[in-house]
Design a protein around this motif. Sequence first.
Motif, mmCIF file in Angstrom:
data_model
loop_
_atom_site.group_PDB
_atom_site.id
_atom_site.type_symbol
_atom_site.label_atom_id
_atom_site.label_comp_id
_atom_site.label_asym_id
_atom_site.label_seq_id
_atom_site.Cartn_x
_atom_site.Cartn_y
_atom_site.Cartn_z
ATOM 1 N N PRO A 115 0.620 -1.550 0.259
ATOM 2 C CA PRO A 115 0.305 -0.413 -0.004
ATOM 3 C C PRO A 115 1.268 1.354 -0.219
ATOM 4 C CG PRO A 115 0.050 -1.217 2.301
ATOM 5 C CD PRO A 115 0.626 -1.817 1.308
ATOM 6 N N ALA A 116 0.411 2.051 -1.081
ATOM 7 C CA ALA A 116 0.783 3.907 -0.892
ATOM 8 C C ALA A 116 1.378 4.193 0.867
ATOM 9 C CB ALA A 116 0.159 4.522 -1.482
ATOM 10 N N ASP A 117 0.307 3.766 1.679
ATOM 11 C CA ASP A 117 0.902 4.974 2.803
ATOM 12 C C ASP A 117 2.094 3.558 4.314
ATOM 13 O OD1 ASP A 117 -1.132 2.907 3.577
ATOM 14 O OD2 ASP A 117 -2.725 4.485 4.347
ATOM 15 N N ALA A 118 2.109 2.963 3.326
ATOM 16 C CA ALA A 118 2.199 1.838 4.699
ATOM 17 C C ALA A 118 3.596 2.630 5.157
ATOM 18 C CB ALA A 118 3.119 0.126 3.919
ATOM 19 N N ARG A 119 4.424 3.149 4.442
ATOM 20 C CA ARG A 119 5.962 3.721 4.810
ATOM 21 C C ARG A 119 5.290 4.786 5.675
ATOM 22 N NH1 ARG A 119 9.101 5.002 -0.119
ATOM 23 N NH2 ARG A 119 9.729 2.929 0.395
ATOM 24 N N GLY A 120 4.186 5.773 5.999
ATOM 25 C CA GLY A 120 3.986 6.049 7.111
ATOM 26 C C GLY A 120 3.731 5.755 8.130
ATOM 27 N N GLN A 164 -2.897 -3.026 10.159
ATOM 28 C CA GLN A 164 -3.278 -4.075 10.130
ATOM 29 C C GLN A 164 -4.728 -4.353 9.574
ATOM 30 O OE1 GLN A 164 -1.926 -7.155 10.458
ATOM 31 N NE2 GLN A 164 -3.672 -8.899 10.128
ATOM 32 N N ALA A 165 -5.818 -3.663 9.971
ATOM 33 C CA ALA A 165 -7.086 -3.594 9.763
ATOM 34 C C ALA A 165 -6.780 -2.963 7.717
ATOM 35 C CB ALA A 165 -7.843 -2.563 9.998
ATOM 36 N N LYS A 166 -5.699 -1.596 8.187
ATOM 37 C CA LYS A 166 -5.377 -1.581 6.116
ATOM 38 C C LYS A 166 -5.336 -2.313 5.667
ATOM 39 C CE LYS A 166 -4.395 3.401 6.939
ATOM 40 N NZ LYS A 166 -2.914 3.837 7.368
ATOM 41 N N MET A 196 -5.965 -7.676 1.786
ATOM 42 C CA MET A 196 -5.611 -8.446 1.253
ATOM 43 C C MET A 196 -7.395 -9.278 0.831
ATOM 44 S SD MET A 196 -2.885 -9.078 0.528
ATOM 45 C CE MET A 196 -2.914 -11.006 0.807
ATOM 46 N N LEU A 197 -8.470 -9.169 1.760
ATOM 47 C CA LEU A 197 -9.543 -9.201 1.084
ATOM 48 C C LEU A 197 -10.448 -8.551 -0.604
ATOM 49 C CD1 LEU A 197 -11.949 -10.894 2.150
ATOM 50 C CD2 LEU A 197 -13.105 -7.886 3.377
#
Length: 171
Positions: A69-74, A115-117, A122-123
Amino acid sequence: MKHALILLSAALIAAPALAQTPPPPPPPGAPAAAVPDMPPREGRMGREGRMFGSVSPEGRTILWAAMRPADARGDRAAIKAARDRVSDILSADRLDVPALRRAMDEERKLVDAMQAKRQAAMLDAFQKLTPADRKAFVADARQGRDRLEMGMKRWRERRTDPATGAPPPAL
């Protein structure tokens, strides 16, 4: 039941990282199929050992996109900052329990949100996979989990005294 669903979800999210089954080799003379944006697998299996090894190239692309995801780093930076706050509080001469509790609560909220993101991504990805790719994903995930469990079992066996079953004395 709720705990079982949480554990199953966590296993399905974490298992791809553990499932490093190499894809079948290409026919002689054929170029190896490249999967976009997939990092090489280092170690014993070299570049050929890849996550989602039994999943089709199209399915791997879908799964990799969901895992990046694009915002994982943040999210990771915010979690690191929250963990640093916990460490700062713990390293003080006088332990401020209410501040520690607040810092730990904040860290947990950030981890839960990330984790919810991941689960939502994944869903969405699972819904885009073919039935064959979903089955291959599950087989790879189970194989990865089994390899991890076997590795942990061997590690525990090496760490225990065969005569007593006790761990070795601390140095």
